[in-house]
Design a protein around this motif. Structure first.
Motif, short mmCIF file in Angstrom:
data_model
loop_
_atom_site.label_atom_id
_atom_site.label_comp_id
_atom_site.label_asym_id
_atom_site.label_seq_id
_atom_site.Cartn_x
_atom_site.Cartn_y
_atom_site.Cartn_z
N LEU A 208 0.82 -1.21 0.00
CA LEU A 208 0.00 0.00 0.00
C LEU A 208 0.86 1.27 0.00
O LEU A 208 0.60 2.18 -0.80
N PRO A 209 1.89 1.41 0.83
CA PRO A 209 2.71 2.60 0.75
C PRO A 209 3.44 2.71 -0.59
O PRO A 209 3.66 3.81 -1.12
N LEU A 210 3.81 1.57 -1.13
CA LEU A 210 4.50 1.59 -2.41
C LEU A 210 3.56 2.07 -3.53
O LEU A 210 3.96 2.88 -4.39
N ILE A 211 2.32 1.59 -3.51
CA ILE A 211 1.33 2.01 -4.50
C ILE A 211 1.00 3.48 -4.33
O ILE A 211 0.90 4.24 -5.30
N ALA A 212 0.88 3.92 -3.06
CA ALA A 212 0.59 5.33 -2.80
C ALA A 212 1.73 6.20 -3.28
O ALA A 212 1.53 7.29 -3.86
N THR A 213 2.96 5.77 -3.10
CA THR A 213 4.12 6.52 -3.56
C THR A 213 4.14 6.57 -5.08
O THR A 213 4.41 7.63 -5.68
N ALA A 214 3.83 5.46 -5.73
CA ALA A 214 3.80 5.41 -7.19
C ALA A 214 2.72 6.34 -7.72
O ALA A 214 2.93 7.08 -8.70
N ILE A 215 1.55 6.30 -7.08
CA ILE A 215 0.45 7.18 -7.51
C ILE A 215 0.85 8.63 -7.28
O ILE A 215 0.62 9.52 -8.12
N GLY A 216 1.49 8.91 -6.14
CA GLY A 216 1.94 10.27 -5.85
C GLY A 216 2.95 10.76 -6.86
O GLY A 216 2.91 11.90 -7.33
N LEU A 217 3.90 9.88 -7.19
CA LEU A 217 4.90 10.25 -8.21
C LEU A 217 4.25 10.47 -9.57
O LEU A 217 4.59 11.41 -10.30
N PHE A 218 3.31 9.57 -9.91
CA PHE A 218 2.61 9.72 -11.19
C PHE A 218 1.85 11.04 -11.24
O PHE A 218 1.90 11.76 -12.24
N LEU A 219 1.11 11.35 -10.16
CA LEU A 219 0.34 12.59 -10.15
C LEU A 219 1.24 13.83 -10.17
O LEU A 219 0.95 14.82 -10.86
N SER A 220 2.34 13.78 -9.41
CA SER A 220 3.23 14.95 -9.40
C SER A 220 3.91 15.12 -10.76
O SER A 220 4.09 16.24 -11.24
N MET A 221 4.32 14.01 -11.41
CA MET A 221 4.90 14.09 -12.76
C MET A 221 3.87 14.62 -13.75
O MET A 221 4.19 15.45 -14.60
N SER A 222 2.64 14.12 -13.64
CA SER A 222 1.58 14.58 -14.54
C SER A 222 1.32 16.07 -14.34
O SER A 222 1.18 16.83 -15.30
N ALA A 223 1.27 16.49 -13.06
CA ALA A 223 1.04 17.90 -12.78
C ALA A 223 2.19 18.76 -13.30
O ALA A 223 1.98 19.85 -13.85
N THR A 224 3.41 18.26 -13.13
CA THR A 224 4.58 18.99 -13.62
C THR A 224 4.54 19.10 -15.14
O THR A 224 4.77 20.18 -15.71
#
Length: 126
Positions: free
Chosen positions: A4-20
């Protein structure tokens, strides 16, 4: 649960990259839009200057056309005056030629009187 923390980190990275990426694209599109607007405003100003030049040229051509029409009218009037002058000259010349012809006739009559009478039907003198 360890994933779960790994998936949350991946989603967070994906969202931050997408936002960037989306933020960068938005910034690039805004920059392109501003540059395009600036270029179009320069082109519009250039077209306005060209329109002003064409208006000045039209006004100049209108003045030239009016001047040309005035010159042709003046030349036409001058030609009419020349034609009238030539007609008067022709009339005076005709009058002078008729006066000279009349004077020559009188000179011939006076010469004939001075020479004396001629025999009638004399064809050749020698």
């Amino acid at each position: 649960m360890e994933a779960l923390p790994l998936i949350a980190t991946a989603i967070g990275l994906f969202l931050s990259m997408s936002a960037t990426l989306l933020g960068g694209v938005k910034w690039m599109l805004g920059r392109v839009e501003r540059r395009t607007d600036a270029r179009f405003s320069r082109v519009d100003a250039r077209f306005d200057r060209m329109d002003a030049r064409f208006d000045r040229m039209d006004a100049r051509f209108d003045r030239m056309e009016a001047h040309t029409v005035e010159c042709f009218a003046t030349v036409g009037d001058s030609l009419m005056e020349v034609k009238l002058g030539l007609a008067r000259l022709e009339t005076r010349t005709d009058e002078r030629f008729s006066a000279v012809g009349h004077s020559l006739g009188e000179v011939k009559v006076a010469l004939a009187r001075l020479e004396g009478p001629h025999p009638p039907f004399l064809i050749a003198r020698g």
